[in-house]
Design a protein around this motif. Structure first.
Motif, PDB file in Angstrom:
ATOM      1  N   LYS A  92       0.814  -1.215   0.000  1.00  0.00           N
ATOM      2  CA  LYS A  92       0.000   0.000   0.000  1.00  0.00           C
ATOM      3  C   LYS A  92       0.849   1.268   0.000  1.00  0.00           C
ATOM      4  N   VAL A  93       1.975   1.249  -0.709  1.00  0.00           N
ATOM      5  CA  VAL A  93       2.789   2.459  -0.821  1.00  0.00           C
ATOM      6  C   VAL A  93       2.053   3.502  -1.657  1.00  0.00           C
ATOM      7  N   SER A  94       2.338   4.759  -1.408  1.00  0.00           N
ATOM      8  CA  SER A  94       1.834   5.823  -2.278  1.00  0.00           C
ATOM      9  C   SER A  94       2.918   6.337  -3.216  1.00  0.00           C
ATOM     10  N   GLY A  95       4.119   5.793  -3.073  1.00  0.00           N
ATOM     11  CA  GLY A  95       5.197   6.178  -3.978  1.00  0.00           C
ATOM     12  C   GLY A  95       6.350   5.202  -3.915  1.00  0.00           C
ATOM     13  N   VAL A  96       7.163   5.188  -4.958  1.00  0.00           N
ATOM     14  CA  VAL A  96       8.400   4.411  -4.995  1.00  0.00           C
ATOM     15  C   VAL A  96       9.520   5.330  -5.468  1.00  0.00           C
ATOM     16  N   ARG A  97      10.732   4.948  -5.141  1.00  0.00           N
ATOM     17  CA  ARG A  97      11.915   5.716  -5.539  1.00  0.00           C
ATOM     18  C   ARG A  97      12.851   4.811  -6.319  1.00  0.00           C
ATOM     19  N   ALA A  98      13.190   5.237  -7.523  1.00  0.00           N
ATOM     20  CA  ALA A  98      14.140   4.516  -8.354  1.00  0.00           C
ATOM     21  C   ALA A  98      15.512   5.130  -8.147  1.00  0.00           C
ATOM     22  N   ALA A  99      16.398   4.401  -7.471  1.00  0.00           N
ATOM     23  CA  ALA A  99      17.739   4.897  -7.153  1.00  0.00           C
ATOM     24  C   ALA A  99      18.680   4.535  -8.300  1.00  0.00           C
ATOM     25  N   ARG A 127       2.815   4.653 -12.858  1.00  0.00           N
ATOM     26  CA  ARG A 127       1.675   5.257 -13.551  1.00  0.00           C
ATOM     27  C   ARG A 127       0.491   4.305 -13.593  1.00  0.00           C
ATOM     28  N   ALA A 128       0.743   3.053 -13.917  1.00  0.00           N
ATOM     29  CA  ALA A 128      -0.339   2.074 -14.031  1.00  0.00           C
ATOM     30  C   ALA A 128      -1.027   1.825 -12.697  1.00  0.00           C
ATOM     31  N   ASN A 129      -0.270   1.962 -11.597  1.00  0.00           N
ATOM     32  CA  ASN A 129      -0.828   1.715 -10.269  1.00  0.00           C
ATOM     33  C   ASN A 129      -1.297   2.982  -9.559  1.00  0.00           C
ATOM     34  N   GLY A 130      -1.148   4.125 -10.205  1.00  0.00           N
ATOM     35  CA  GLY A 130      -1.619   5.368  -9.606  1.00  0.00           C
ATOM     36  C   GLY A 130      -0.829   5.808  -8.397  1.00  0.00           C
ATOM     37  N   ILE A 131       0.490   5.554  -8.402  1.00  0.00           N
ATOM     38  CA  ILE A 131       1.337   6.018  -7.312  1.00  0.00           C
ATOM     39  C   ILE A 131       2.407   6.957  -7.865  1.00  0.00           C
ATOM     40  N   TYR A 132       3.058   7.678  -6.978  1.00  0.00           N
ATOM     41  CA  TYR A 132       4.086   8.637  -7.360  1.00  0.00           C
ATOM     42  C   TYR A 132       5.438   7.927  -7.480  1.00  0.00           C
ATOM     43  N   VAL A 133       6.353   8.539  -8.230  1.00  0.00           N
ATOM     44  CA  VAL A 133       7.651   7.926  -8.450  1.00  0.00           C
ATOM     45  C   VAL A 133       8.728   9.001  -8.437  1.00  0.00           C
ATOM     46  N   ILE A 134       9.757   8.758  -7.640  1.00  0.00           N
ATOM     47  CA  ILE A 134      10.942   9.616  -7.605  1.00  0.00           C
ATOM     48  C   ILE A 134      12.009   8.978  -8.485  1.00  0.00           C
ATOM     49  N   VAL A 135      12.529   9.745  -9.430  1.00  0.00           N
ATOM     50  CA  VAL A 135      13.700   9.310 -10.187  1.00  0.00           C
ATOM     51  C   VAL A 135      14.908   9.991  -9.558  1.00  0.00           C
ATOM     52  N   ASP A 136      15.681   9.192  -8.853  1.00  0.00           N
ATOM     53  CA  ASP A 136      16.807   9.659  -8.049  1.00  0.00           C
ATOM     54  C   ASP A 136      18.113   9.402  -8.797  1.00  0.00           C
ATOM     55  N   TRP A 137      18.850  10.487  -9.096  1.00  0.00           N
ATOM     56  CA  TRP A 137      20.212  10.346  -9.631  1.00  0.00           C
ATOM     57  C   TRP A 137      21.089  10.020  -8.431  1.00  0.00           C
ATOM     58  N   HIS A 138      21.366   8.725  -8.232  1.00  0.00           N
ATOM     59  CA  HIS A 138      21.901   8.221  -6.968  1.00  0.00           C
ATOM     60  C   HIS A 138      23.417   8.325  -6.966  1.00  0.00           C
ATOM     61  N   ALA A 139      23.900   9.486  -6.522  1.00  0.00           N
ATOM     62  CA  ALA A 139      25.328   9.789  -6.560  1.00  0.00           C
ATOM     63  C   ALA A 139      25.759  10.448  -5.267  1.00  0.00           C
ATOM     64  N   HIS A 140      27.048  10.292  -4.942  1.00  0.00           N
ATOM     65  CA  HIS A 140      27.652  10.990  -3.811  1.00  0.00           C
ATOM     66  C   HIS A 140      28.604  12.098  -4.263  1.00  0.00           C
ATOM     67  N   THR A 141      28.976  12.084  -5.528  1.00  0.00           N
ATOM     68  CA  THR A 141      29.807  13.137  -6.104  1.00  0.00           C
ATOM     69  C   THR A 141      29.125  13.650  -7.362  1.00  0.00           C
ATOM     70  N   ALA A 142      29.453  14.886  -7.728  1.00  0.00           N
ATOM     71  CA  ALA A 142      28.739  15.549  -8.823  1.00  0.00           C
ATOM     72  C   ALA A 142      29.181  15.008 -10.184  1.00  0.00           C
ATOM     73  N   HIS A 143      28.191  14.748 -11.020  1.00  0.00           N
ATOM     74  CA  HIS A 143      28.395  14.406 -12.429  1.00  0.00           C
ATOM     75  C   HIS A 143      27.381  15.221 -13.221  1.00  0.00           C
ATOM     76  N   ASN A 170      21.528  12.593  -4.941  1.00  0.00           N
ATOM     77  CA  ASN A 170      21.142  11.806  -3.776  1.00  0.00           C
ATOM     78  C   ASN A 170      21.780  12.288  -2.472  1.00  0.00           C
ATOM     79  N   GLU A 171      23.094  12.198  -2.369  1.00  0.00           N
ATOM     80  CA  GLU A 171      23.771  12.513  -1.105  1.00  0.00           C
ATOM     81  C   GLU A 171      25.142  13.136  -1.363  1.00  0.00           C
TER      82      GLU A 171
END
Length: 340
Positions: A92-99, A127-143, A170-171
């Motif tokens: 029953k999540v209302s969102g997921v995060r893609a790291a 989208r199909a499940n009607g929940i929110y999604v975070i697209v996370d650029w999962h990095a610790h240093t800048a690119h 990300n961090e």
């Protein structure tokens, strides 16, 4: 903000495609597809930031609660429609995060199309499940060049959807990193690139010290609309002192979202600190701060929600770690309360 007609809880249907062309502006559209009745997107629609809070189309504060997937190059089996659907329907999540991994030789920096395909799979399942999604650029240093290329490709393809959220860094590390000198200019570049394509959807920014210096960012924020800031914590390590920094940022007007947290130590391992976890949850709920737990993976560490060998969906109690059981219970209880 979108015009009212676009603020209705309708999401454009996107046919599946085996290969992604990052230069294509968006997938062909076969007409509007309403979010599933009663789903988070159907209830809240496109999100915005007003008065330091994340709100839905009705102007009321929205608290998203969900799970983050693990580094995309190391747990690719969970970047699947099966996993997202199971999380939406059973947890029953209302969102997921893609790291989306941006570190090392086997990451989006060197395998752009492959990692873009993973993000696409998660976005379309959300989208199909009607929940929110975070697209996370999962990095610790800048690119910056690679981040701009990846997130603008996402924006061109999916920026018309109301459930998309961007997290461009990300961090950022602590040592040798300054907010105004280093991180703010990076964010200004990526925000401008995203906004040239997608003027509306939320962008959630990281700060130095592994996205904990939100009080410093609040003194010199990035200009723009619908821009919030992420706060990361691990309950056994970070306690009242970090909440004080977060409260200072909130008083200064920043909208916060916890896009990553754990019930354990900052190493991702160790014992669960339930008292501290509950204190953090109480704080988040009281202040309408969304939260996403780290993480959906079967890695042998206590922050992982799944035991080694767990498949992409259909998890039983025997598949869940202690952390996974606690998170599933908390998410289901919160969803039931929201439905009342």
């Amino acid at each position: 903000m979108r015009f009212t007609s676009l603020l209705a809880a309708a999401i454009l249907a996107l046919p599946s495609c085996a290969t992604i062309d990052p230069l294509q502006t968006e997938r062909s559209q076969s007409g509007p597809l309403a979010a599933p009745t009663g789903s988070p997107v159907a209830r809240h629609g496109a999100l915005a930031i007003v008065g330091g809070k994340i709100v839905g189309e009705d102007g009321k504060p929205v608290t998203l609660r969900g799970m983050s997937l693990f580094w995309s190059q190391w747990a690719p089996q969970y970047y699947s429609a099966e996993t997202v659907t199971w999380l939406a329907q059973d947890w029953k999540v209302s969102g997921v995060r893609a790291a989306i991994a941006a570190r090392g030789e086997n990451s989006a920096i060197t395998h752009f199309d492959r990692e873009l395909e993973k993000a696409s799979t998660v976005i379309e399942a959300a989208r199909a499940n009607g929940i929110y999604v975070i697209v996370d650029w999962h990095a610790h240093t800048a690119h910056p060049e690679e981040a701009e290329r990846f997130l603008t490709a996402i924006a061109r393809r999916y920026g018309h959807l109301p459930n998309l959220i961007y997290e461009p860094f990300n961090e950022p590390l602590r040592e040798g990193v300054d907010w105004s000198r280093d991180i703010k200019p990076y964010h200004e570049r990526i925000v401008a690139a995203i906004r040239a394509v997608d003027p509306d959807n939320l962008i959630i920014l990281g700060s130095p010290s592994w996205s904990q210096d939100v009080d410093i960012a609040a003194r010199d924020p990035v200009a723009g609309t619908n821009i919030g800031y992420t706060l990361h914590y691990y309950a056994a390590t970070h306690k009242e002192g970090l909440r004080a920094k977060a409260d200072a940022a909130r008083r200064a007007g920043l909208a916060l979202m916890v896009t990553e947290f754990g019930l354990v130590e900052a190493t991702g391992d160790g014992a669960i600190d339930l008292a501290s976890s509950n204190a953090w949850w109480d704080w988040a709920e009281e202040n309408h701060v969304s939260w996403f737990n780290w993480s959906i993976t079967d890695k042998d560490e206590s922050s992982a929600a799944l035991k080694p060998g767990a498949g992409p969906s259909g998890w039983t109690e025997d598949d869940l770690t202690e952390s996974g059981k606690l998170l599933r219970g908390r998410l289901r209880s919160a969803a039931a309360a929201d439905a009342r």
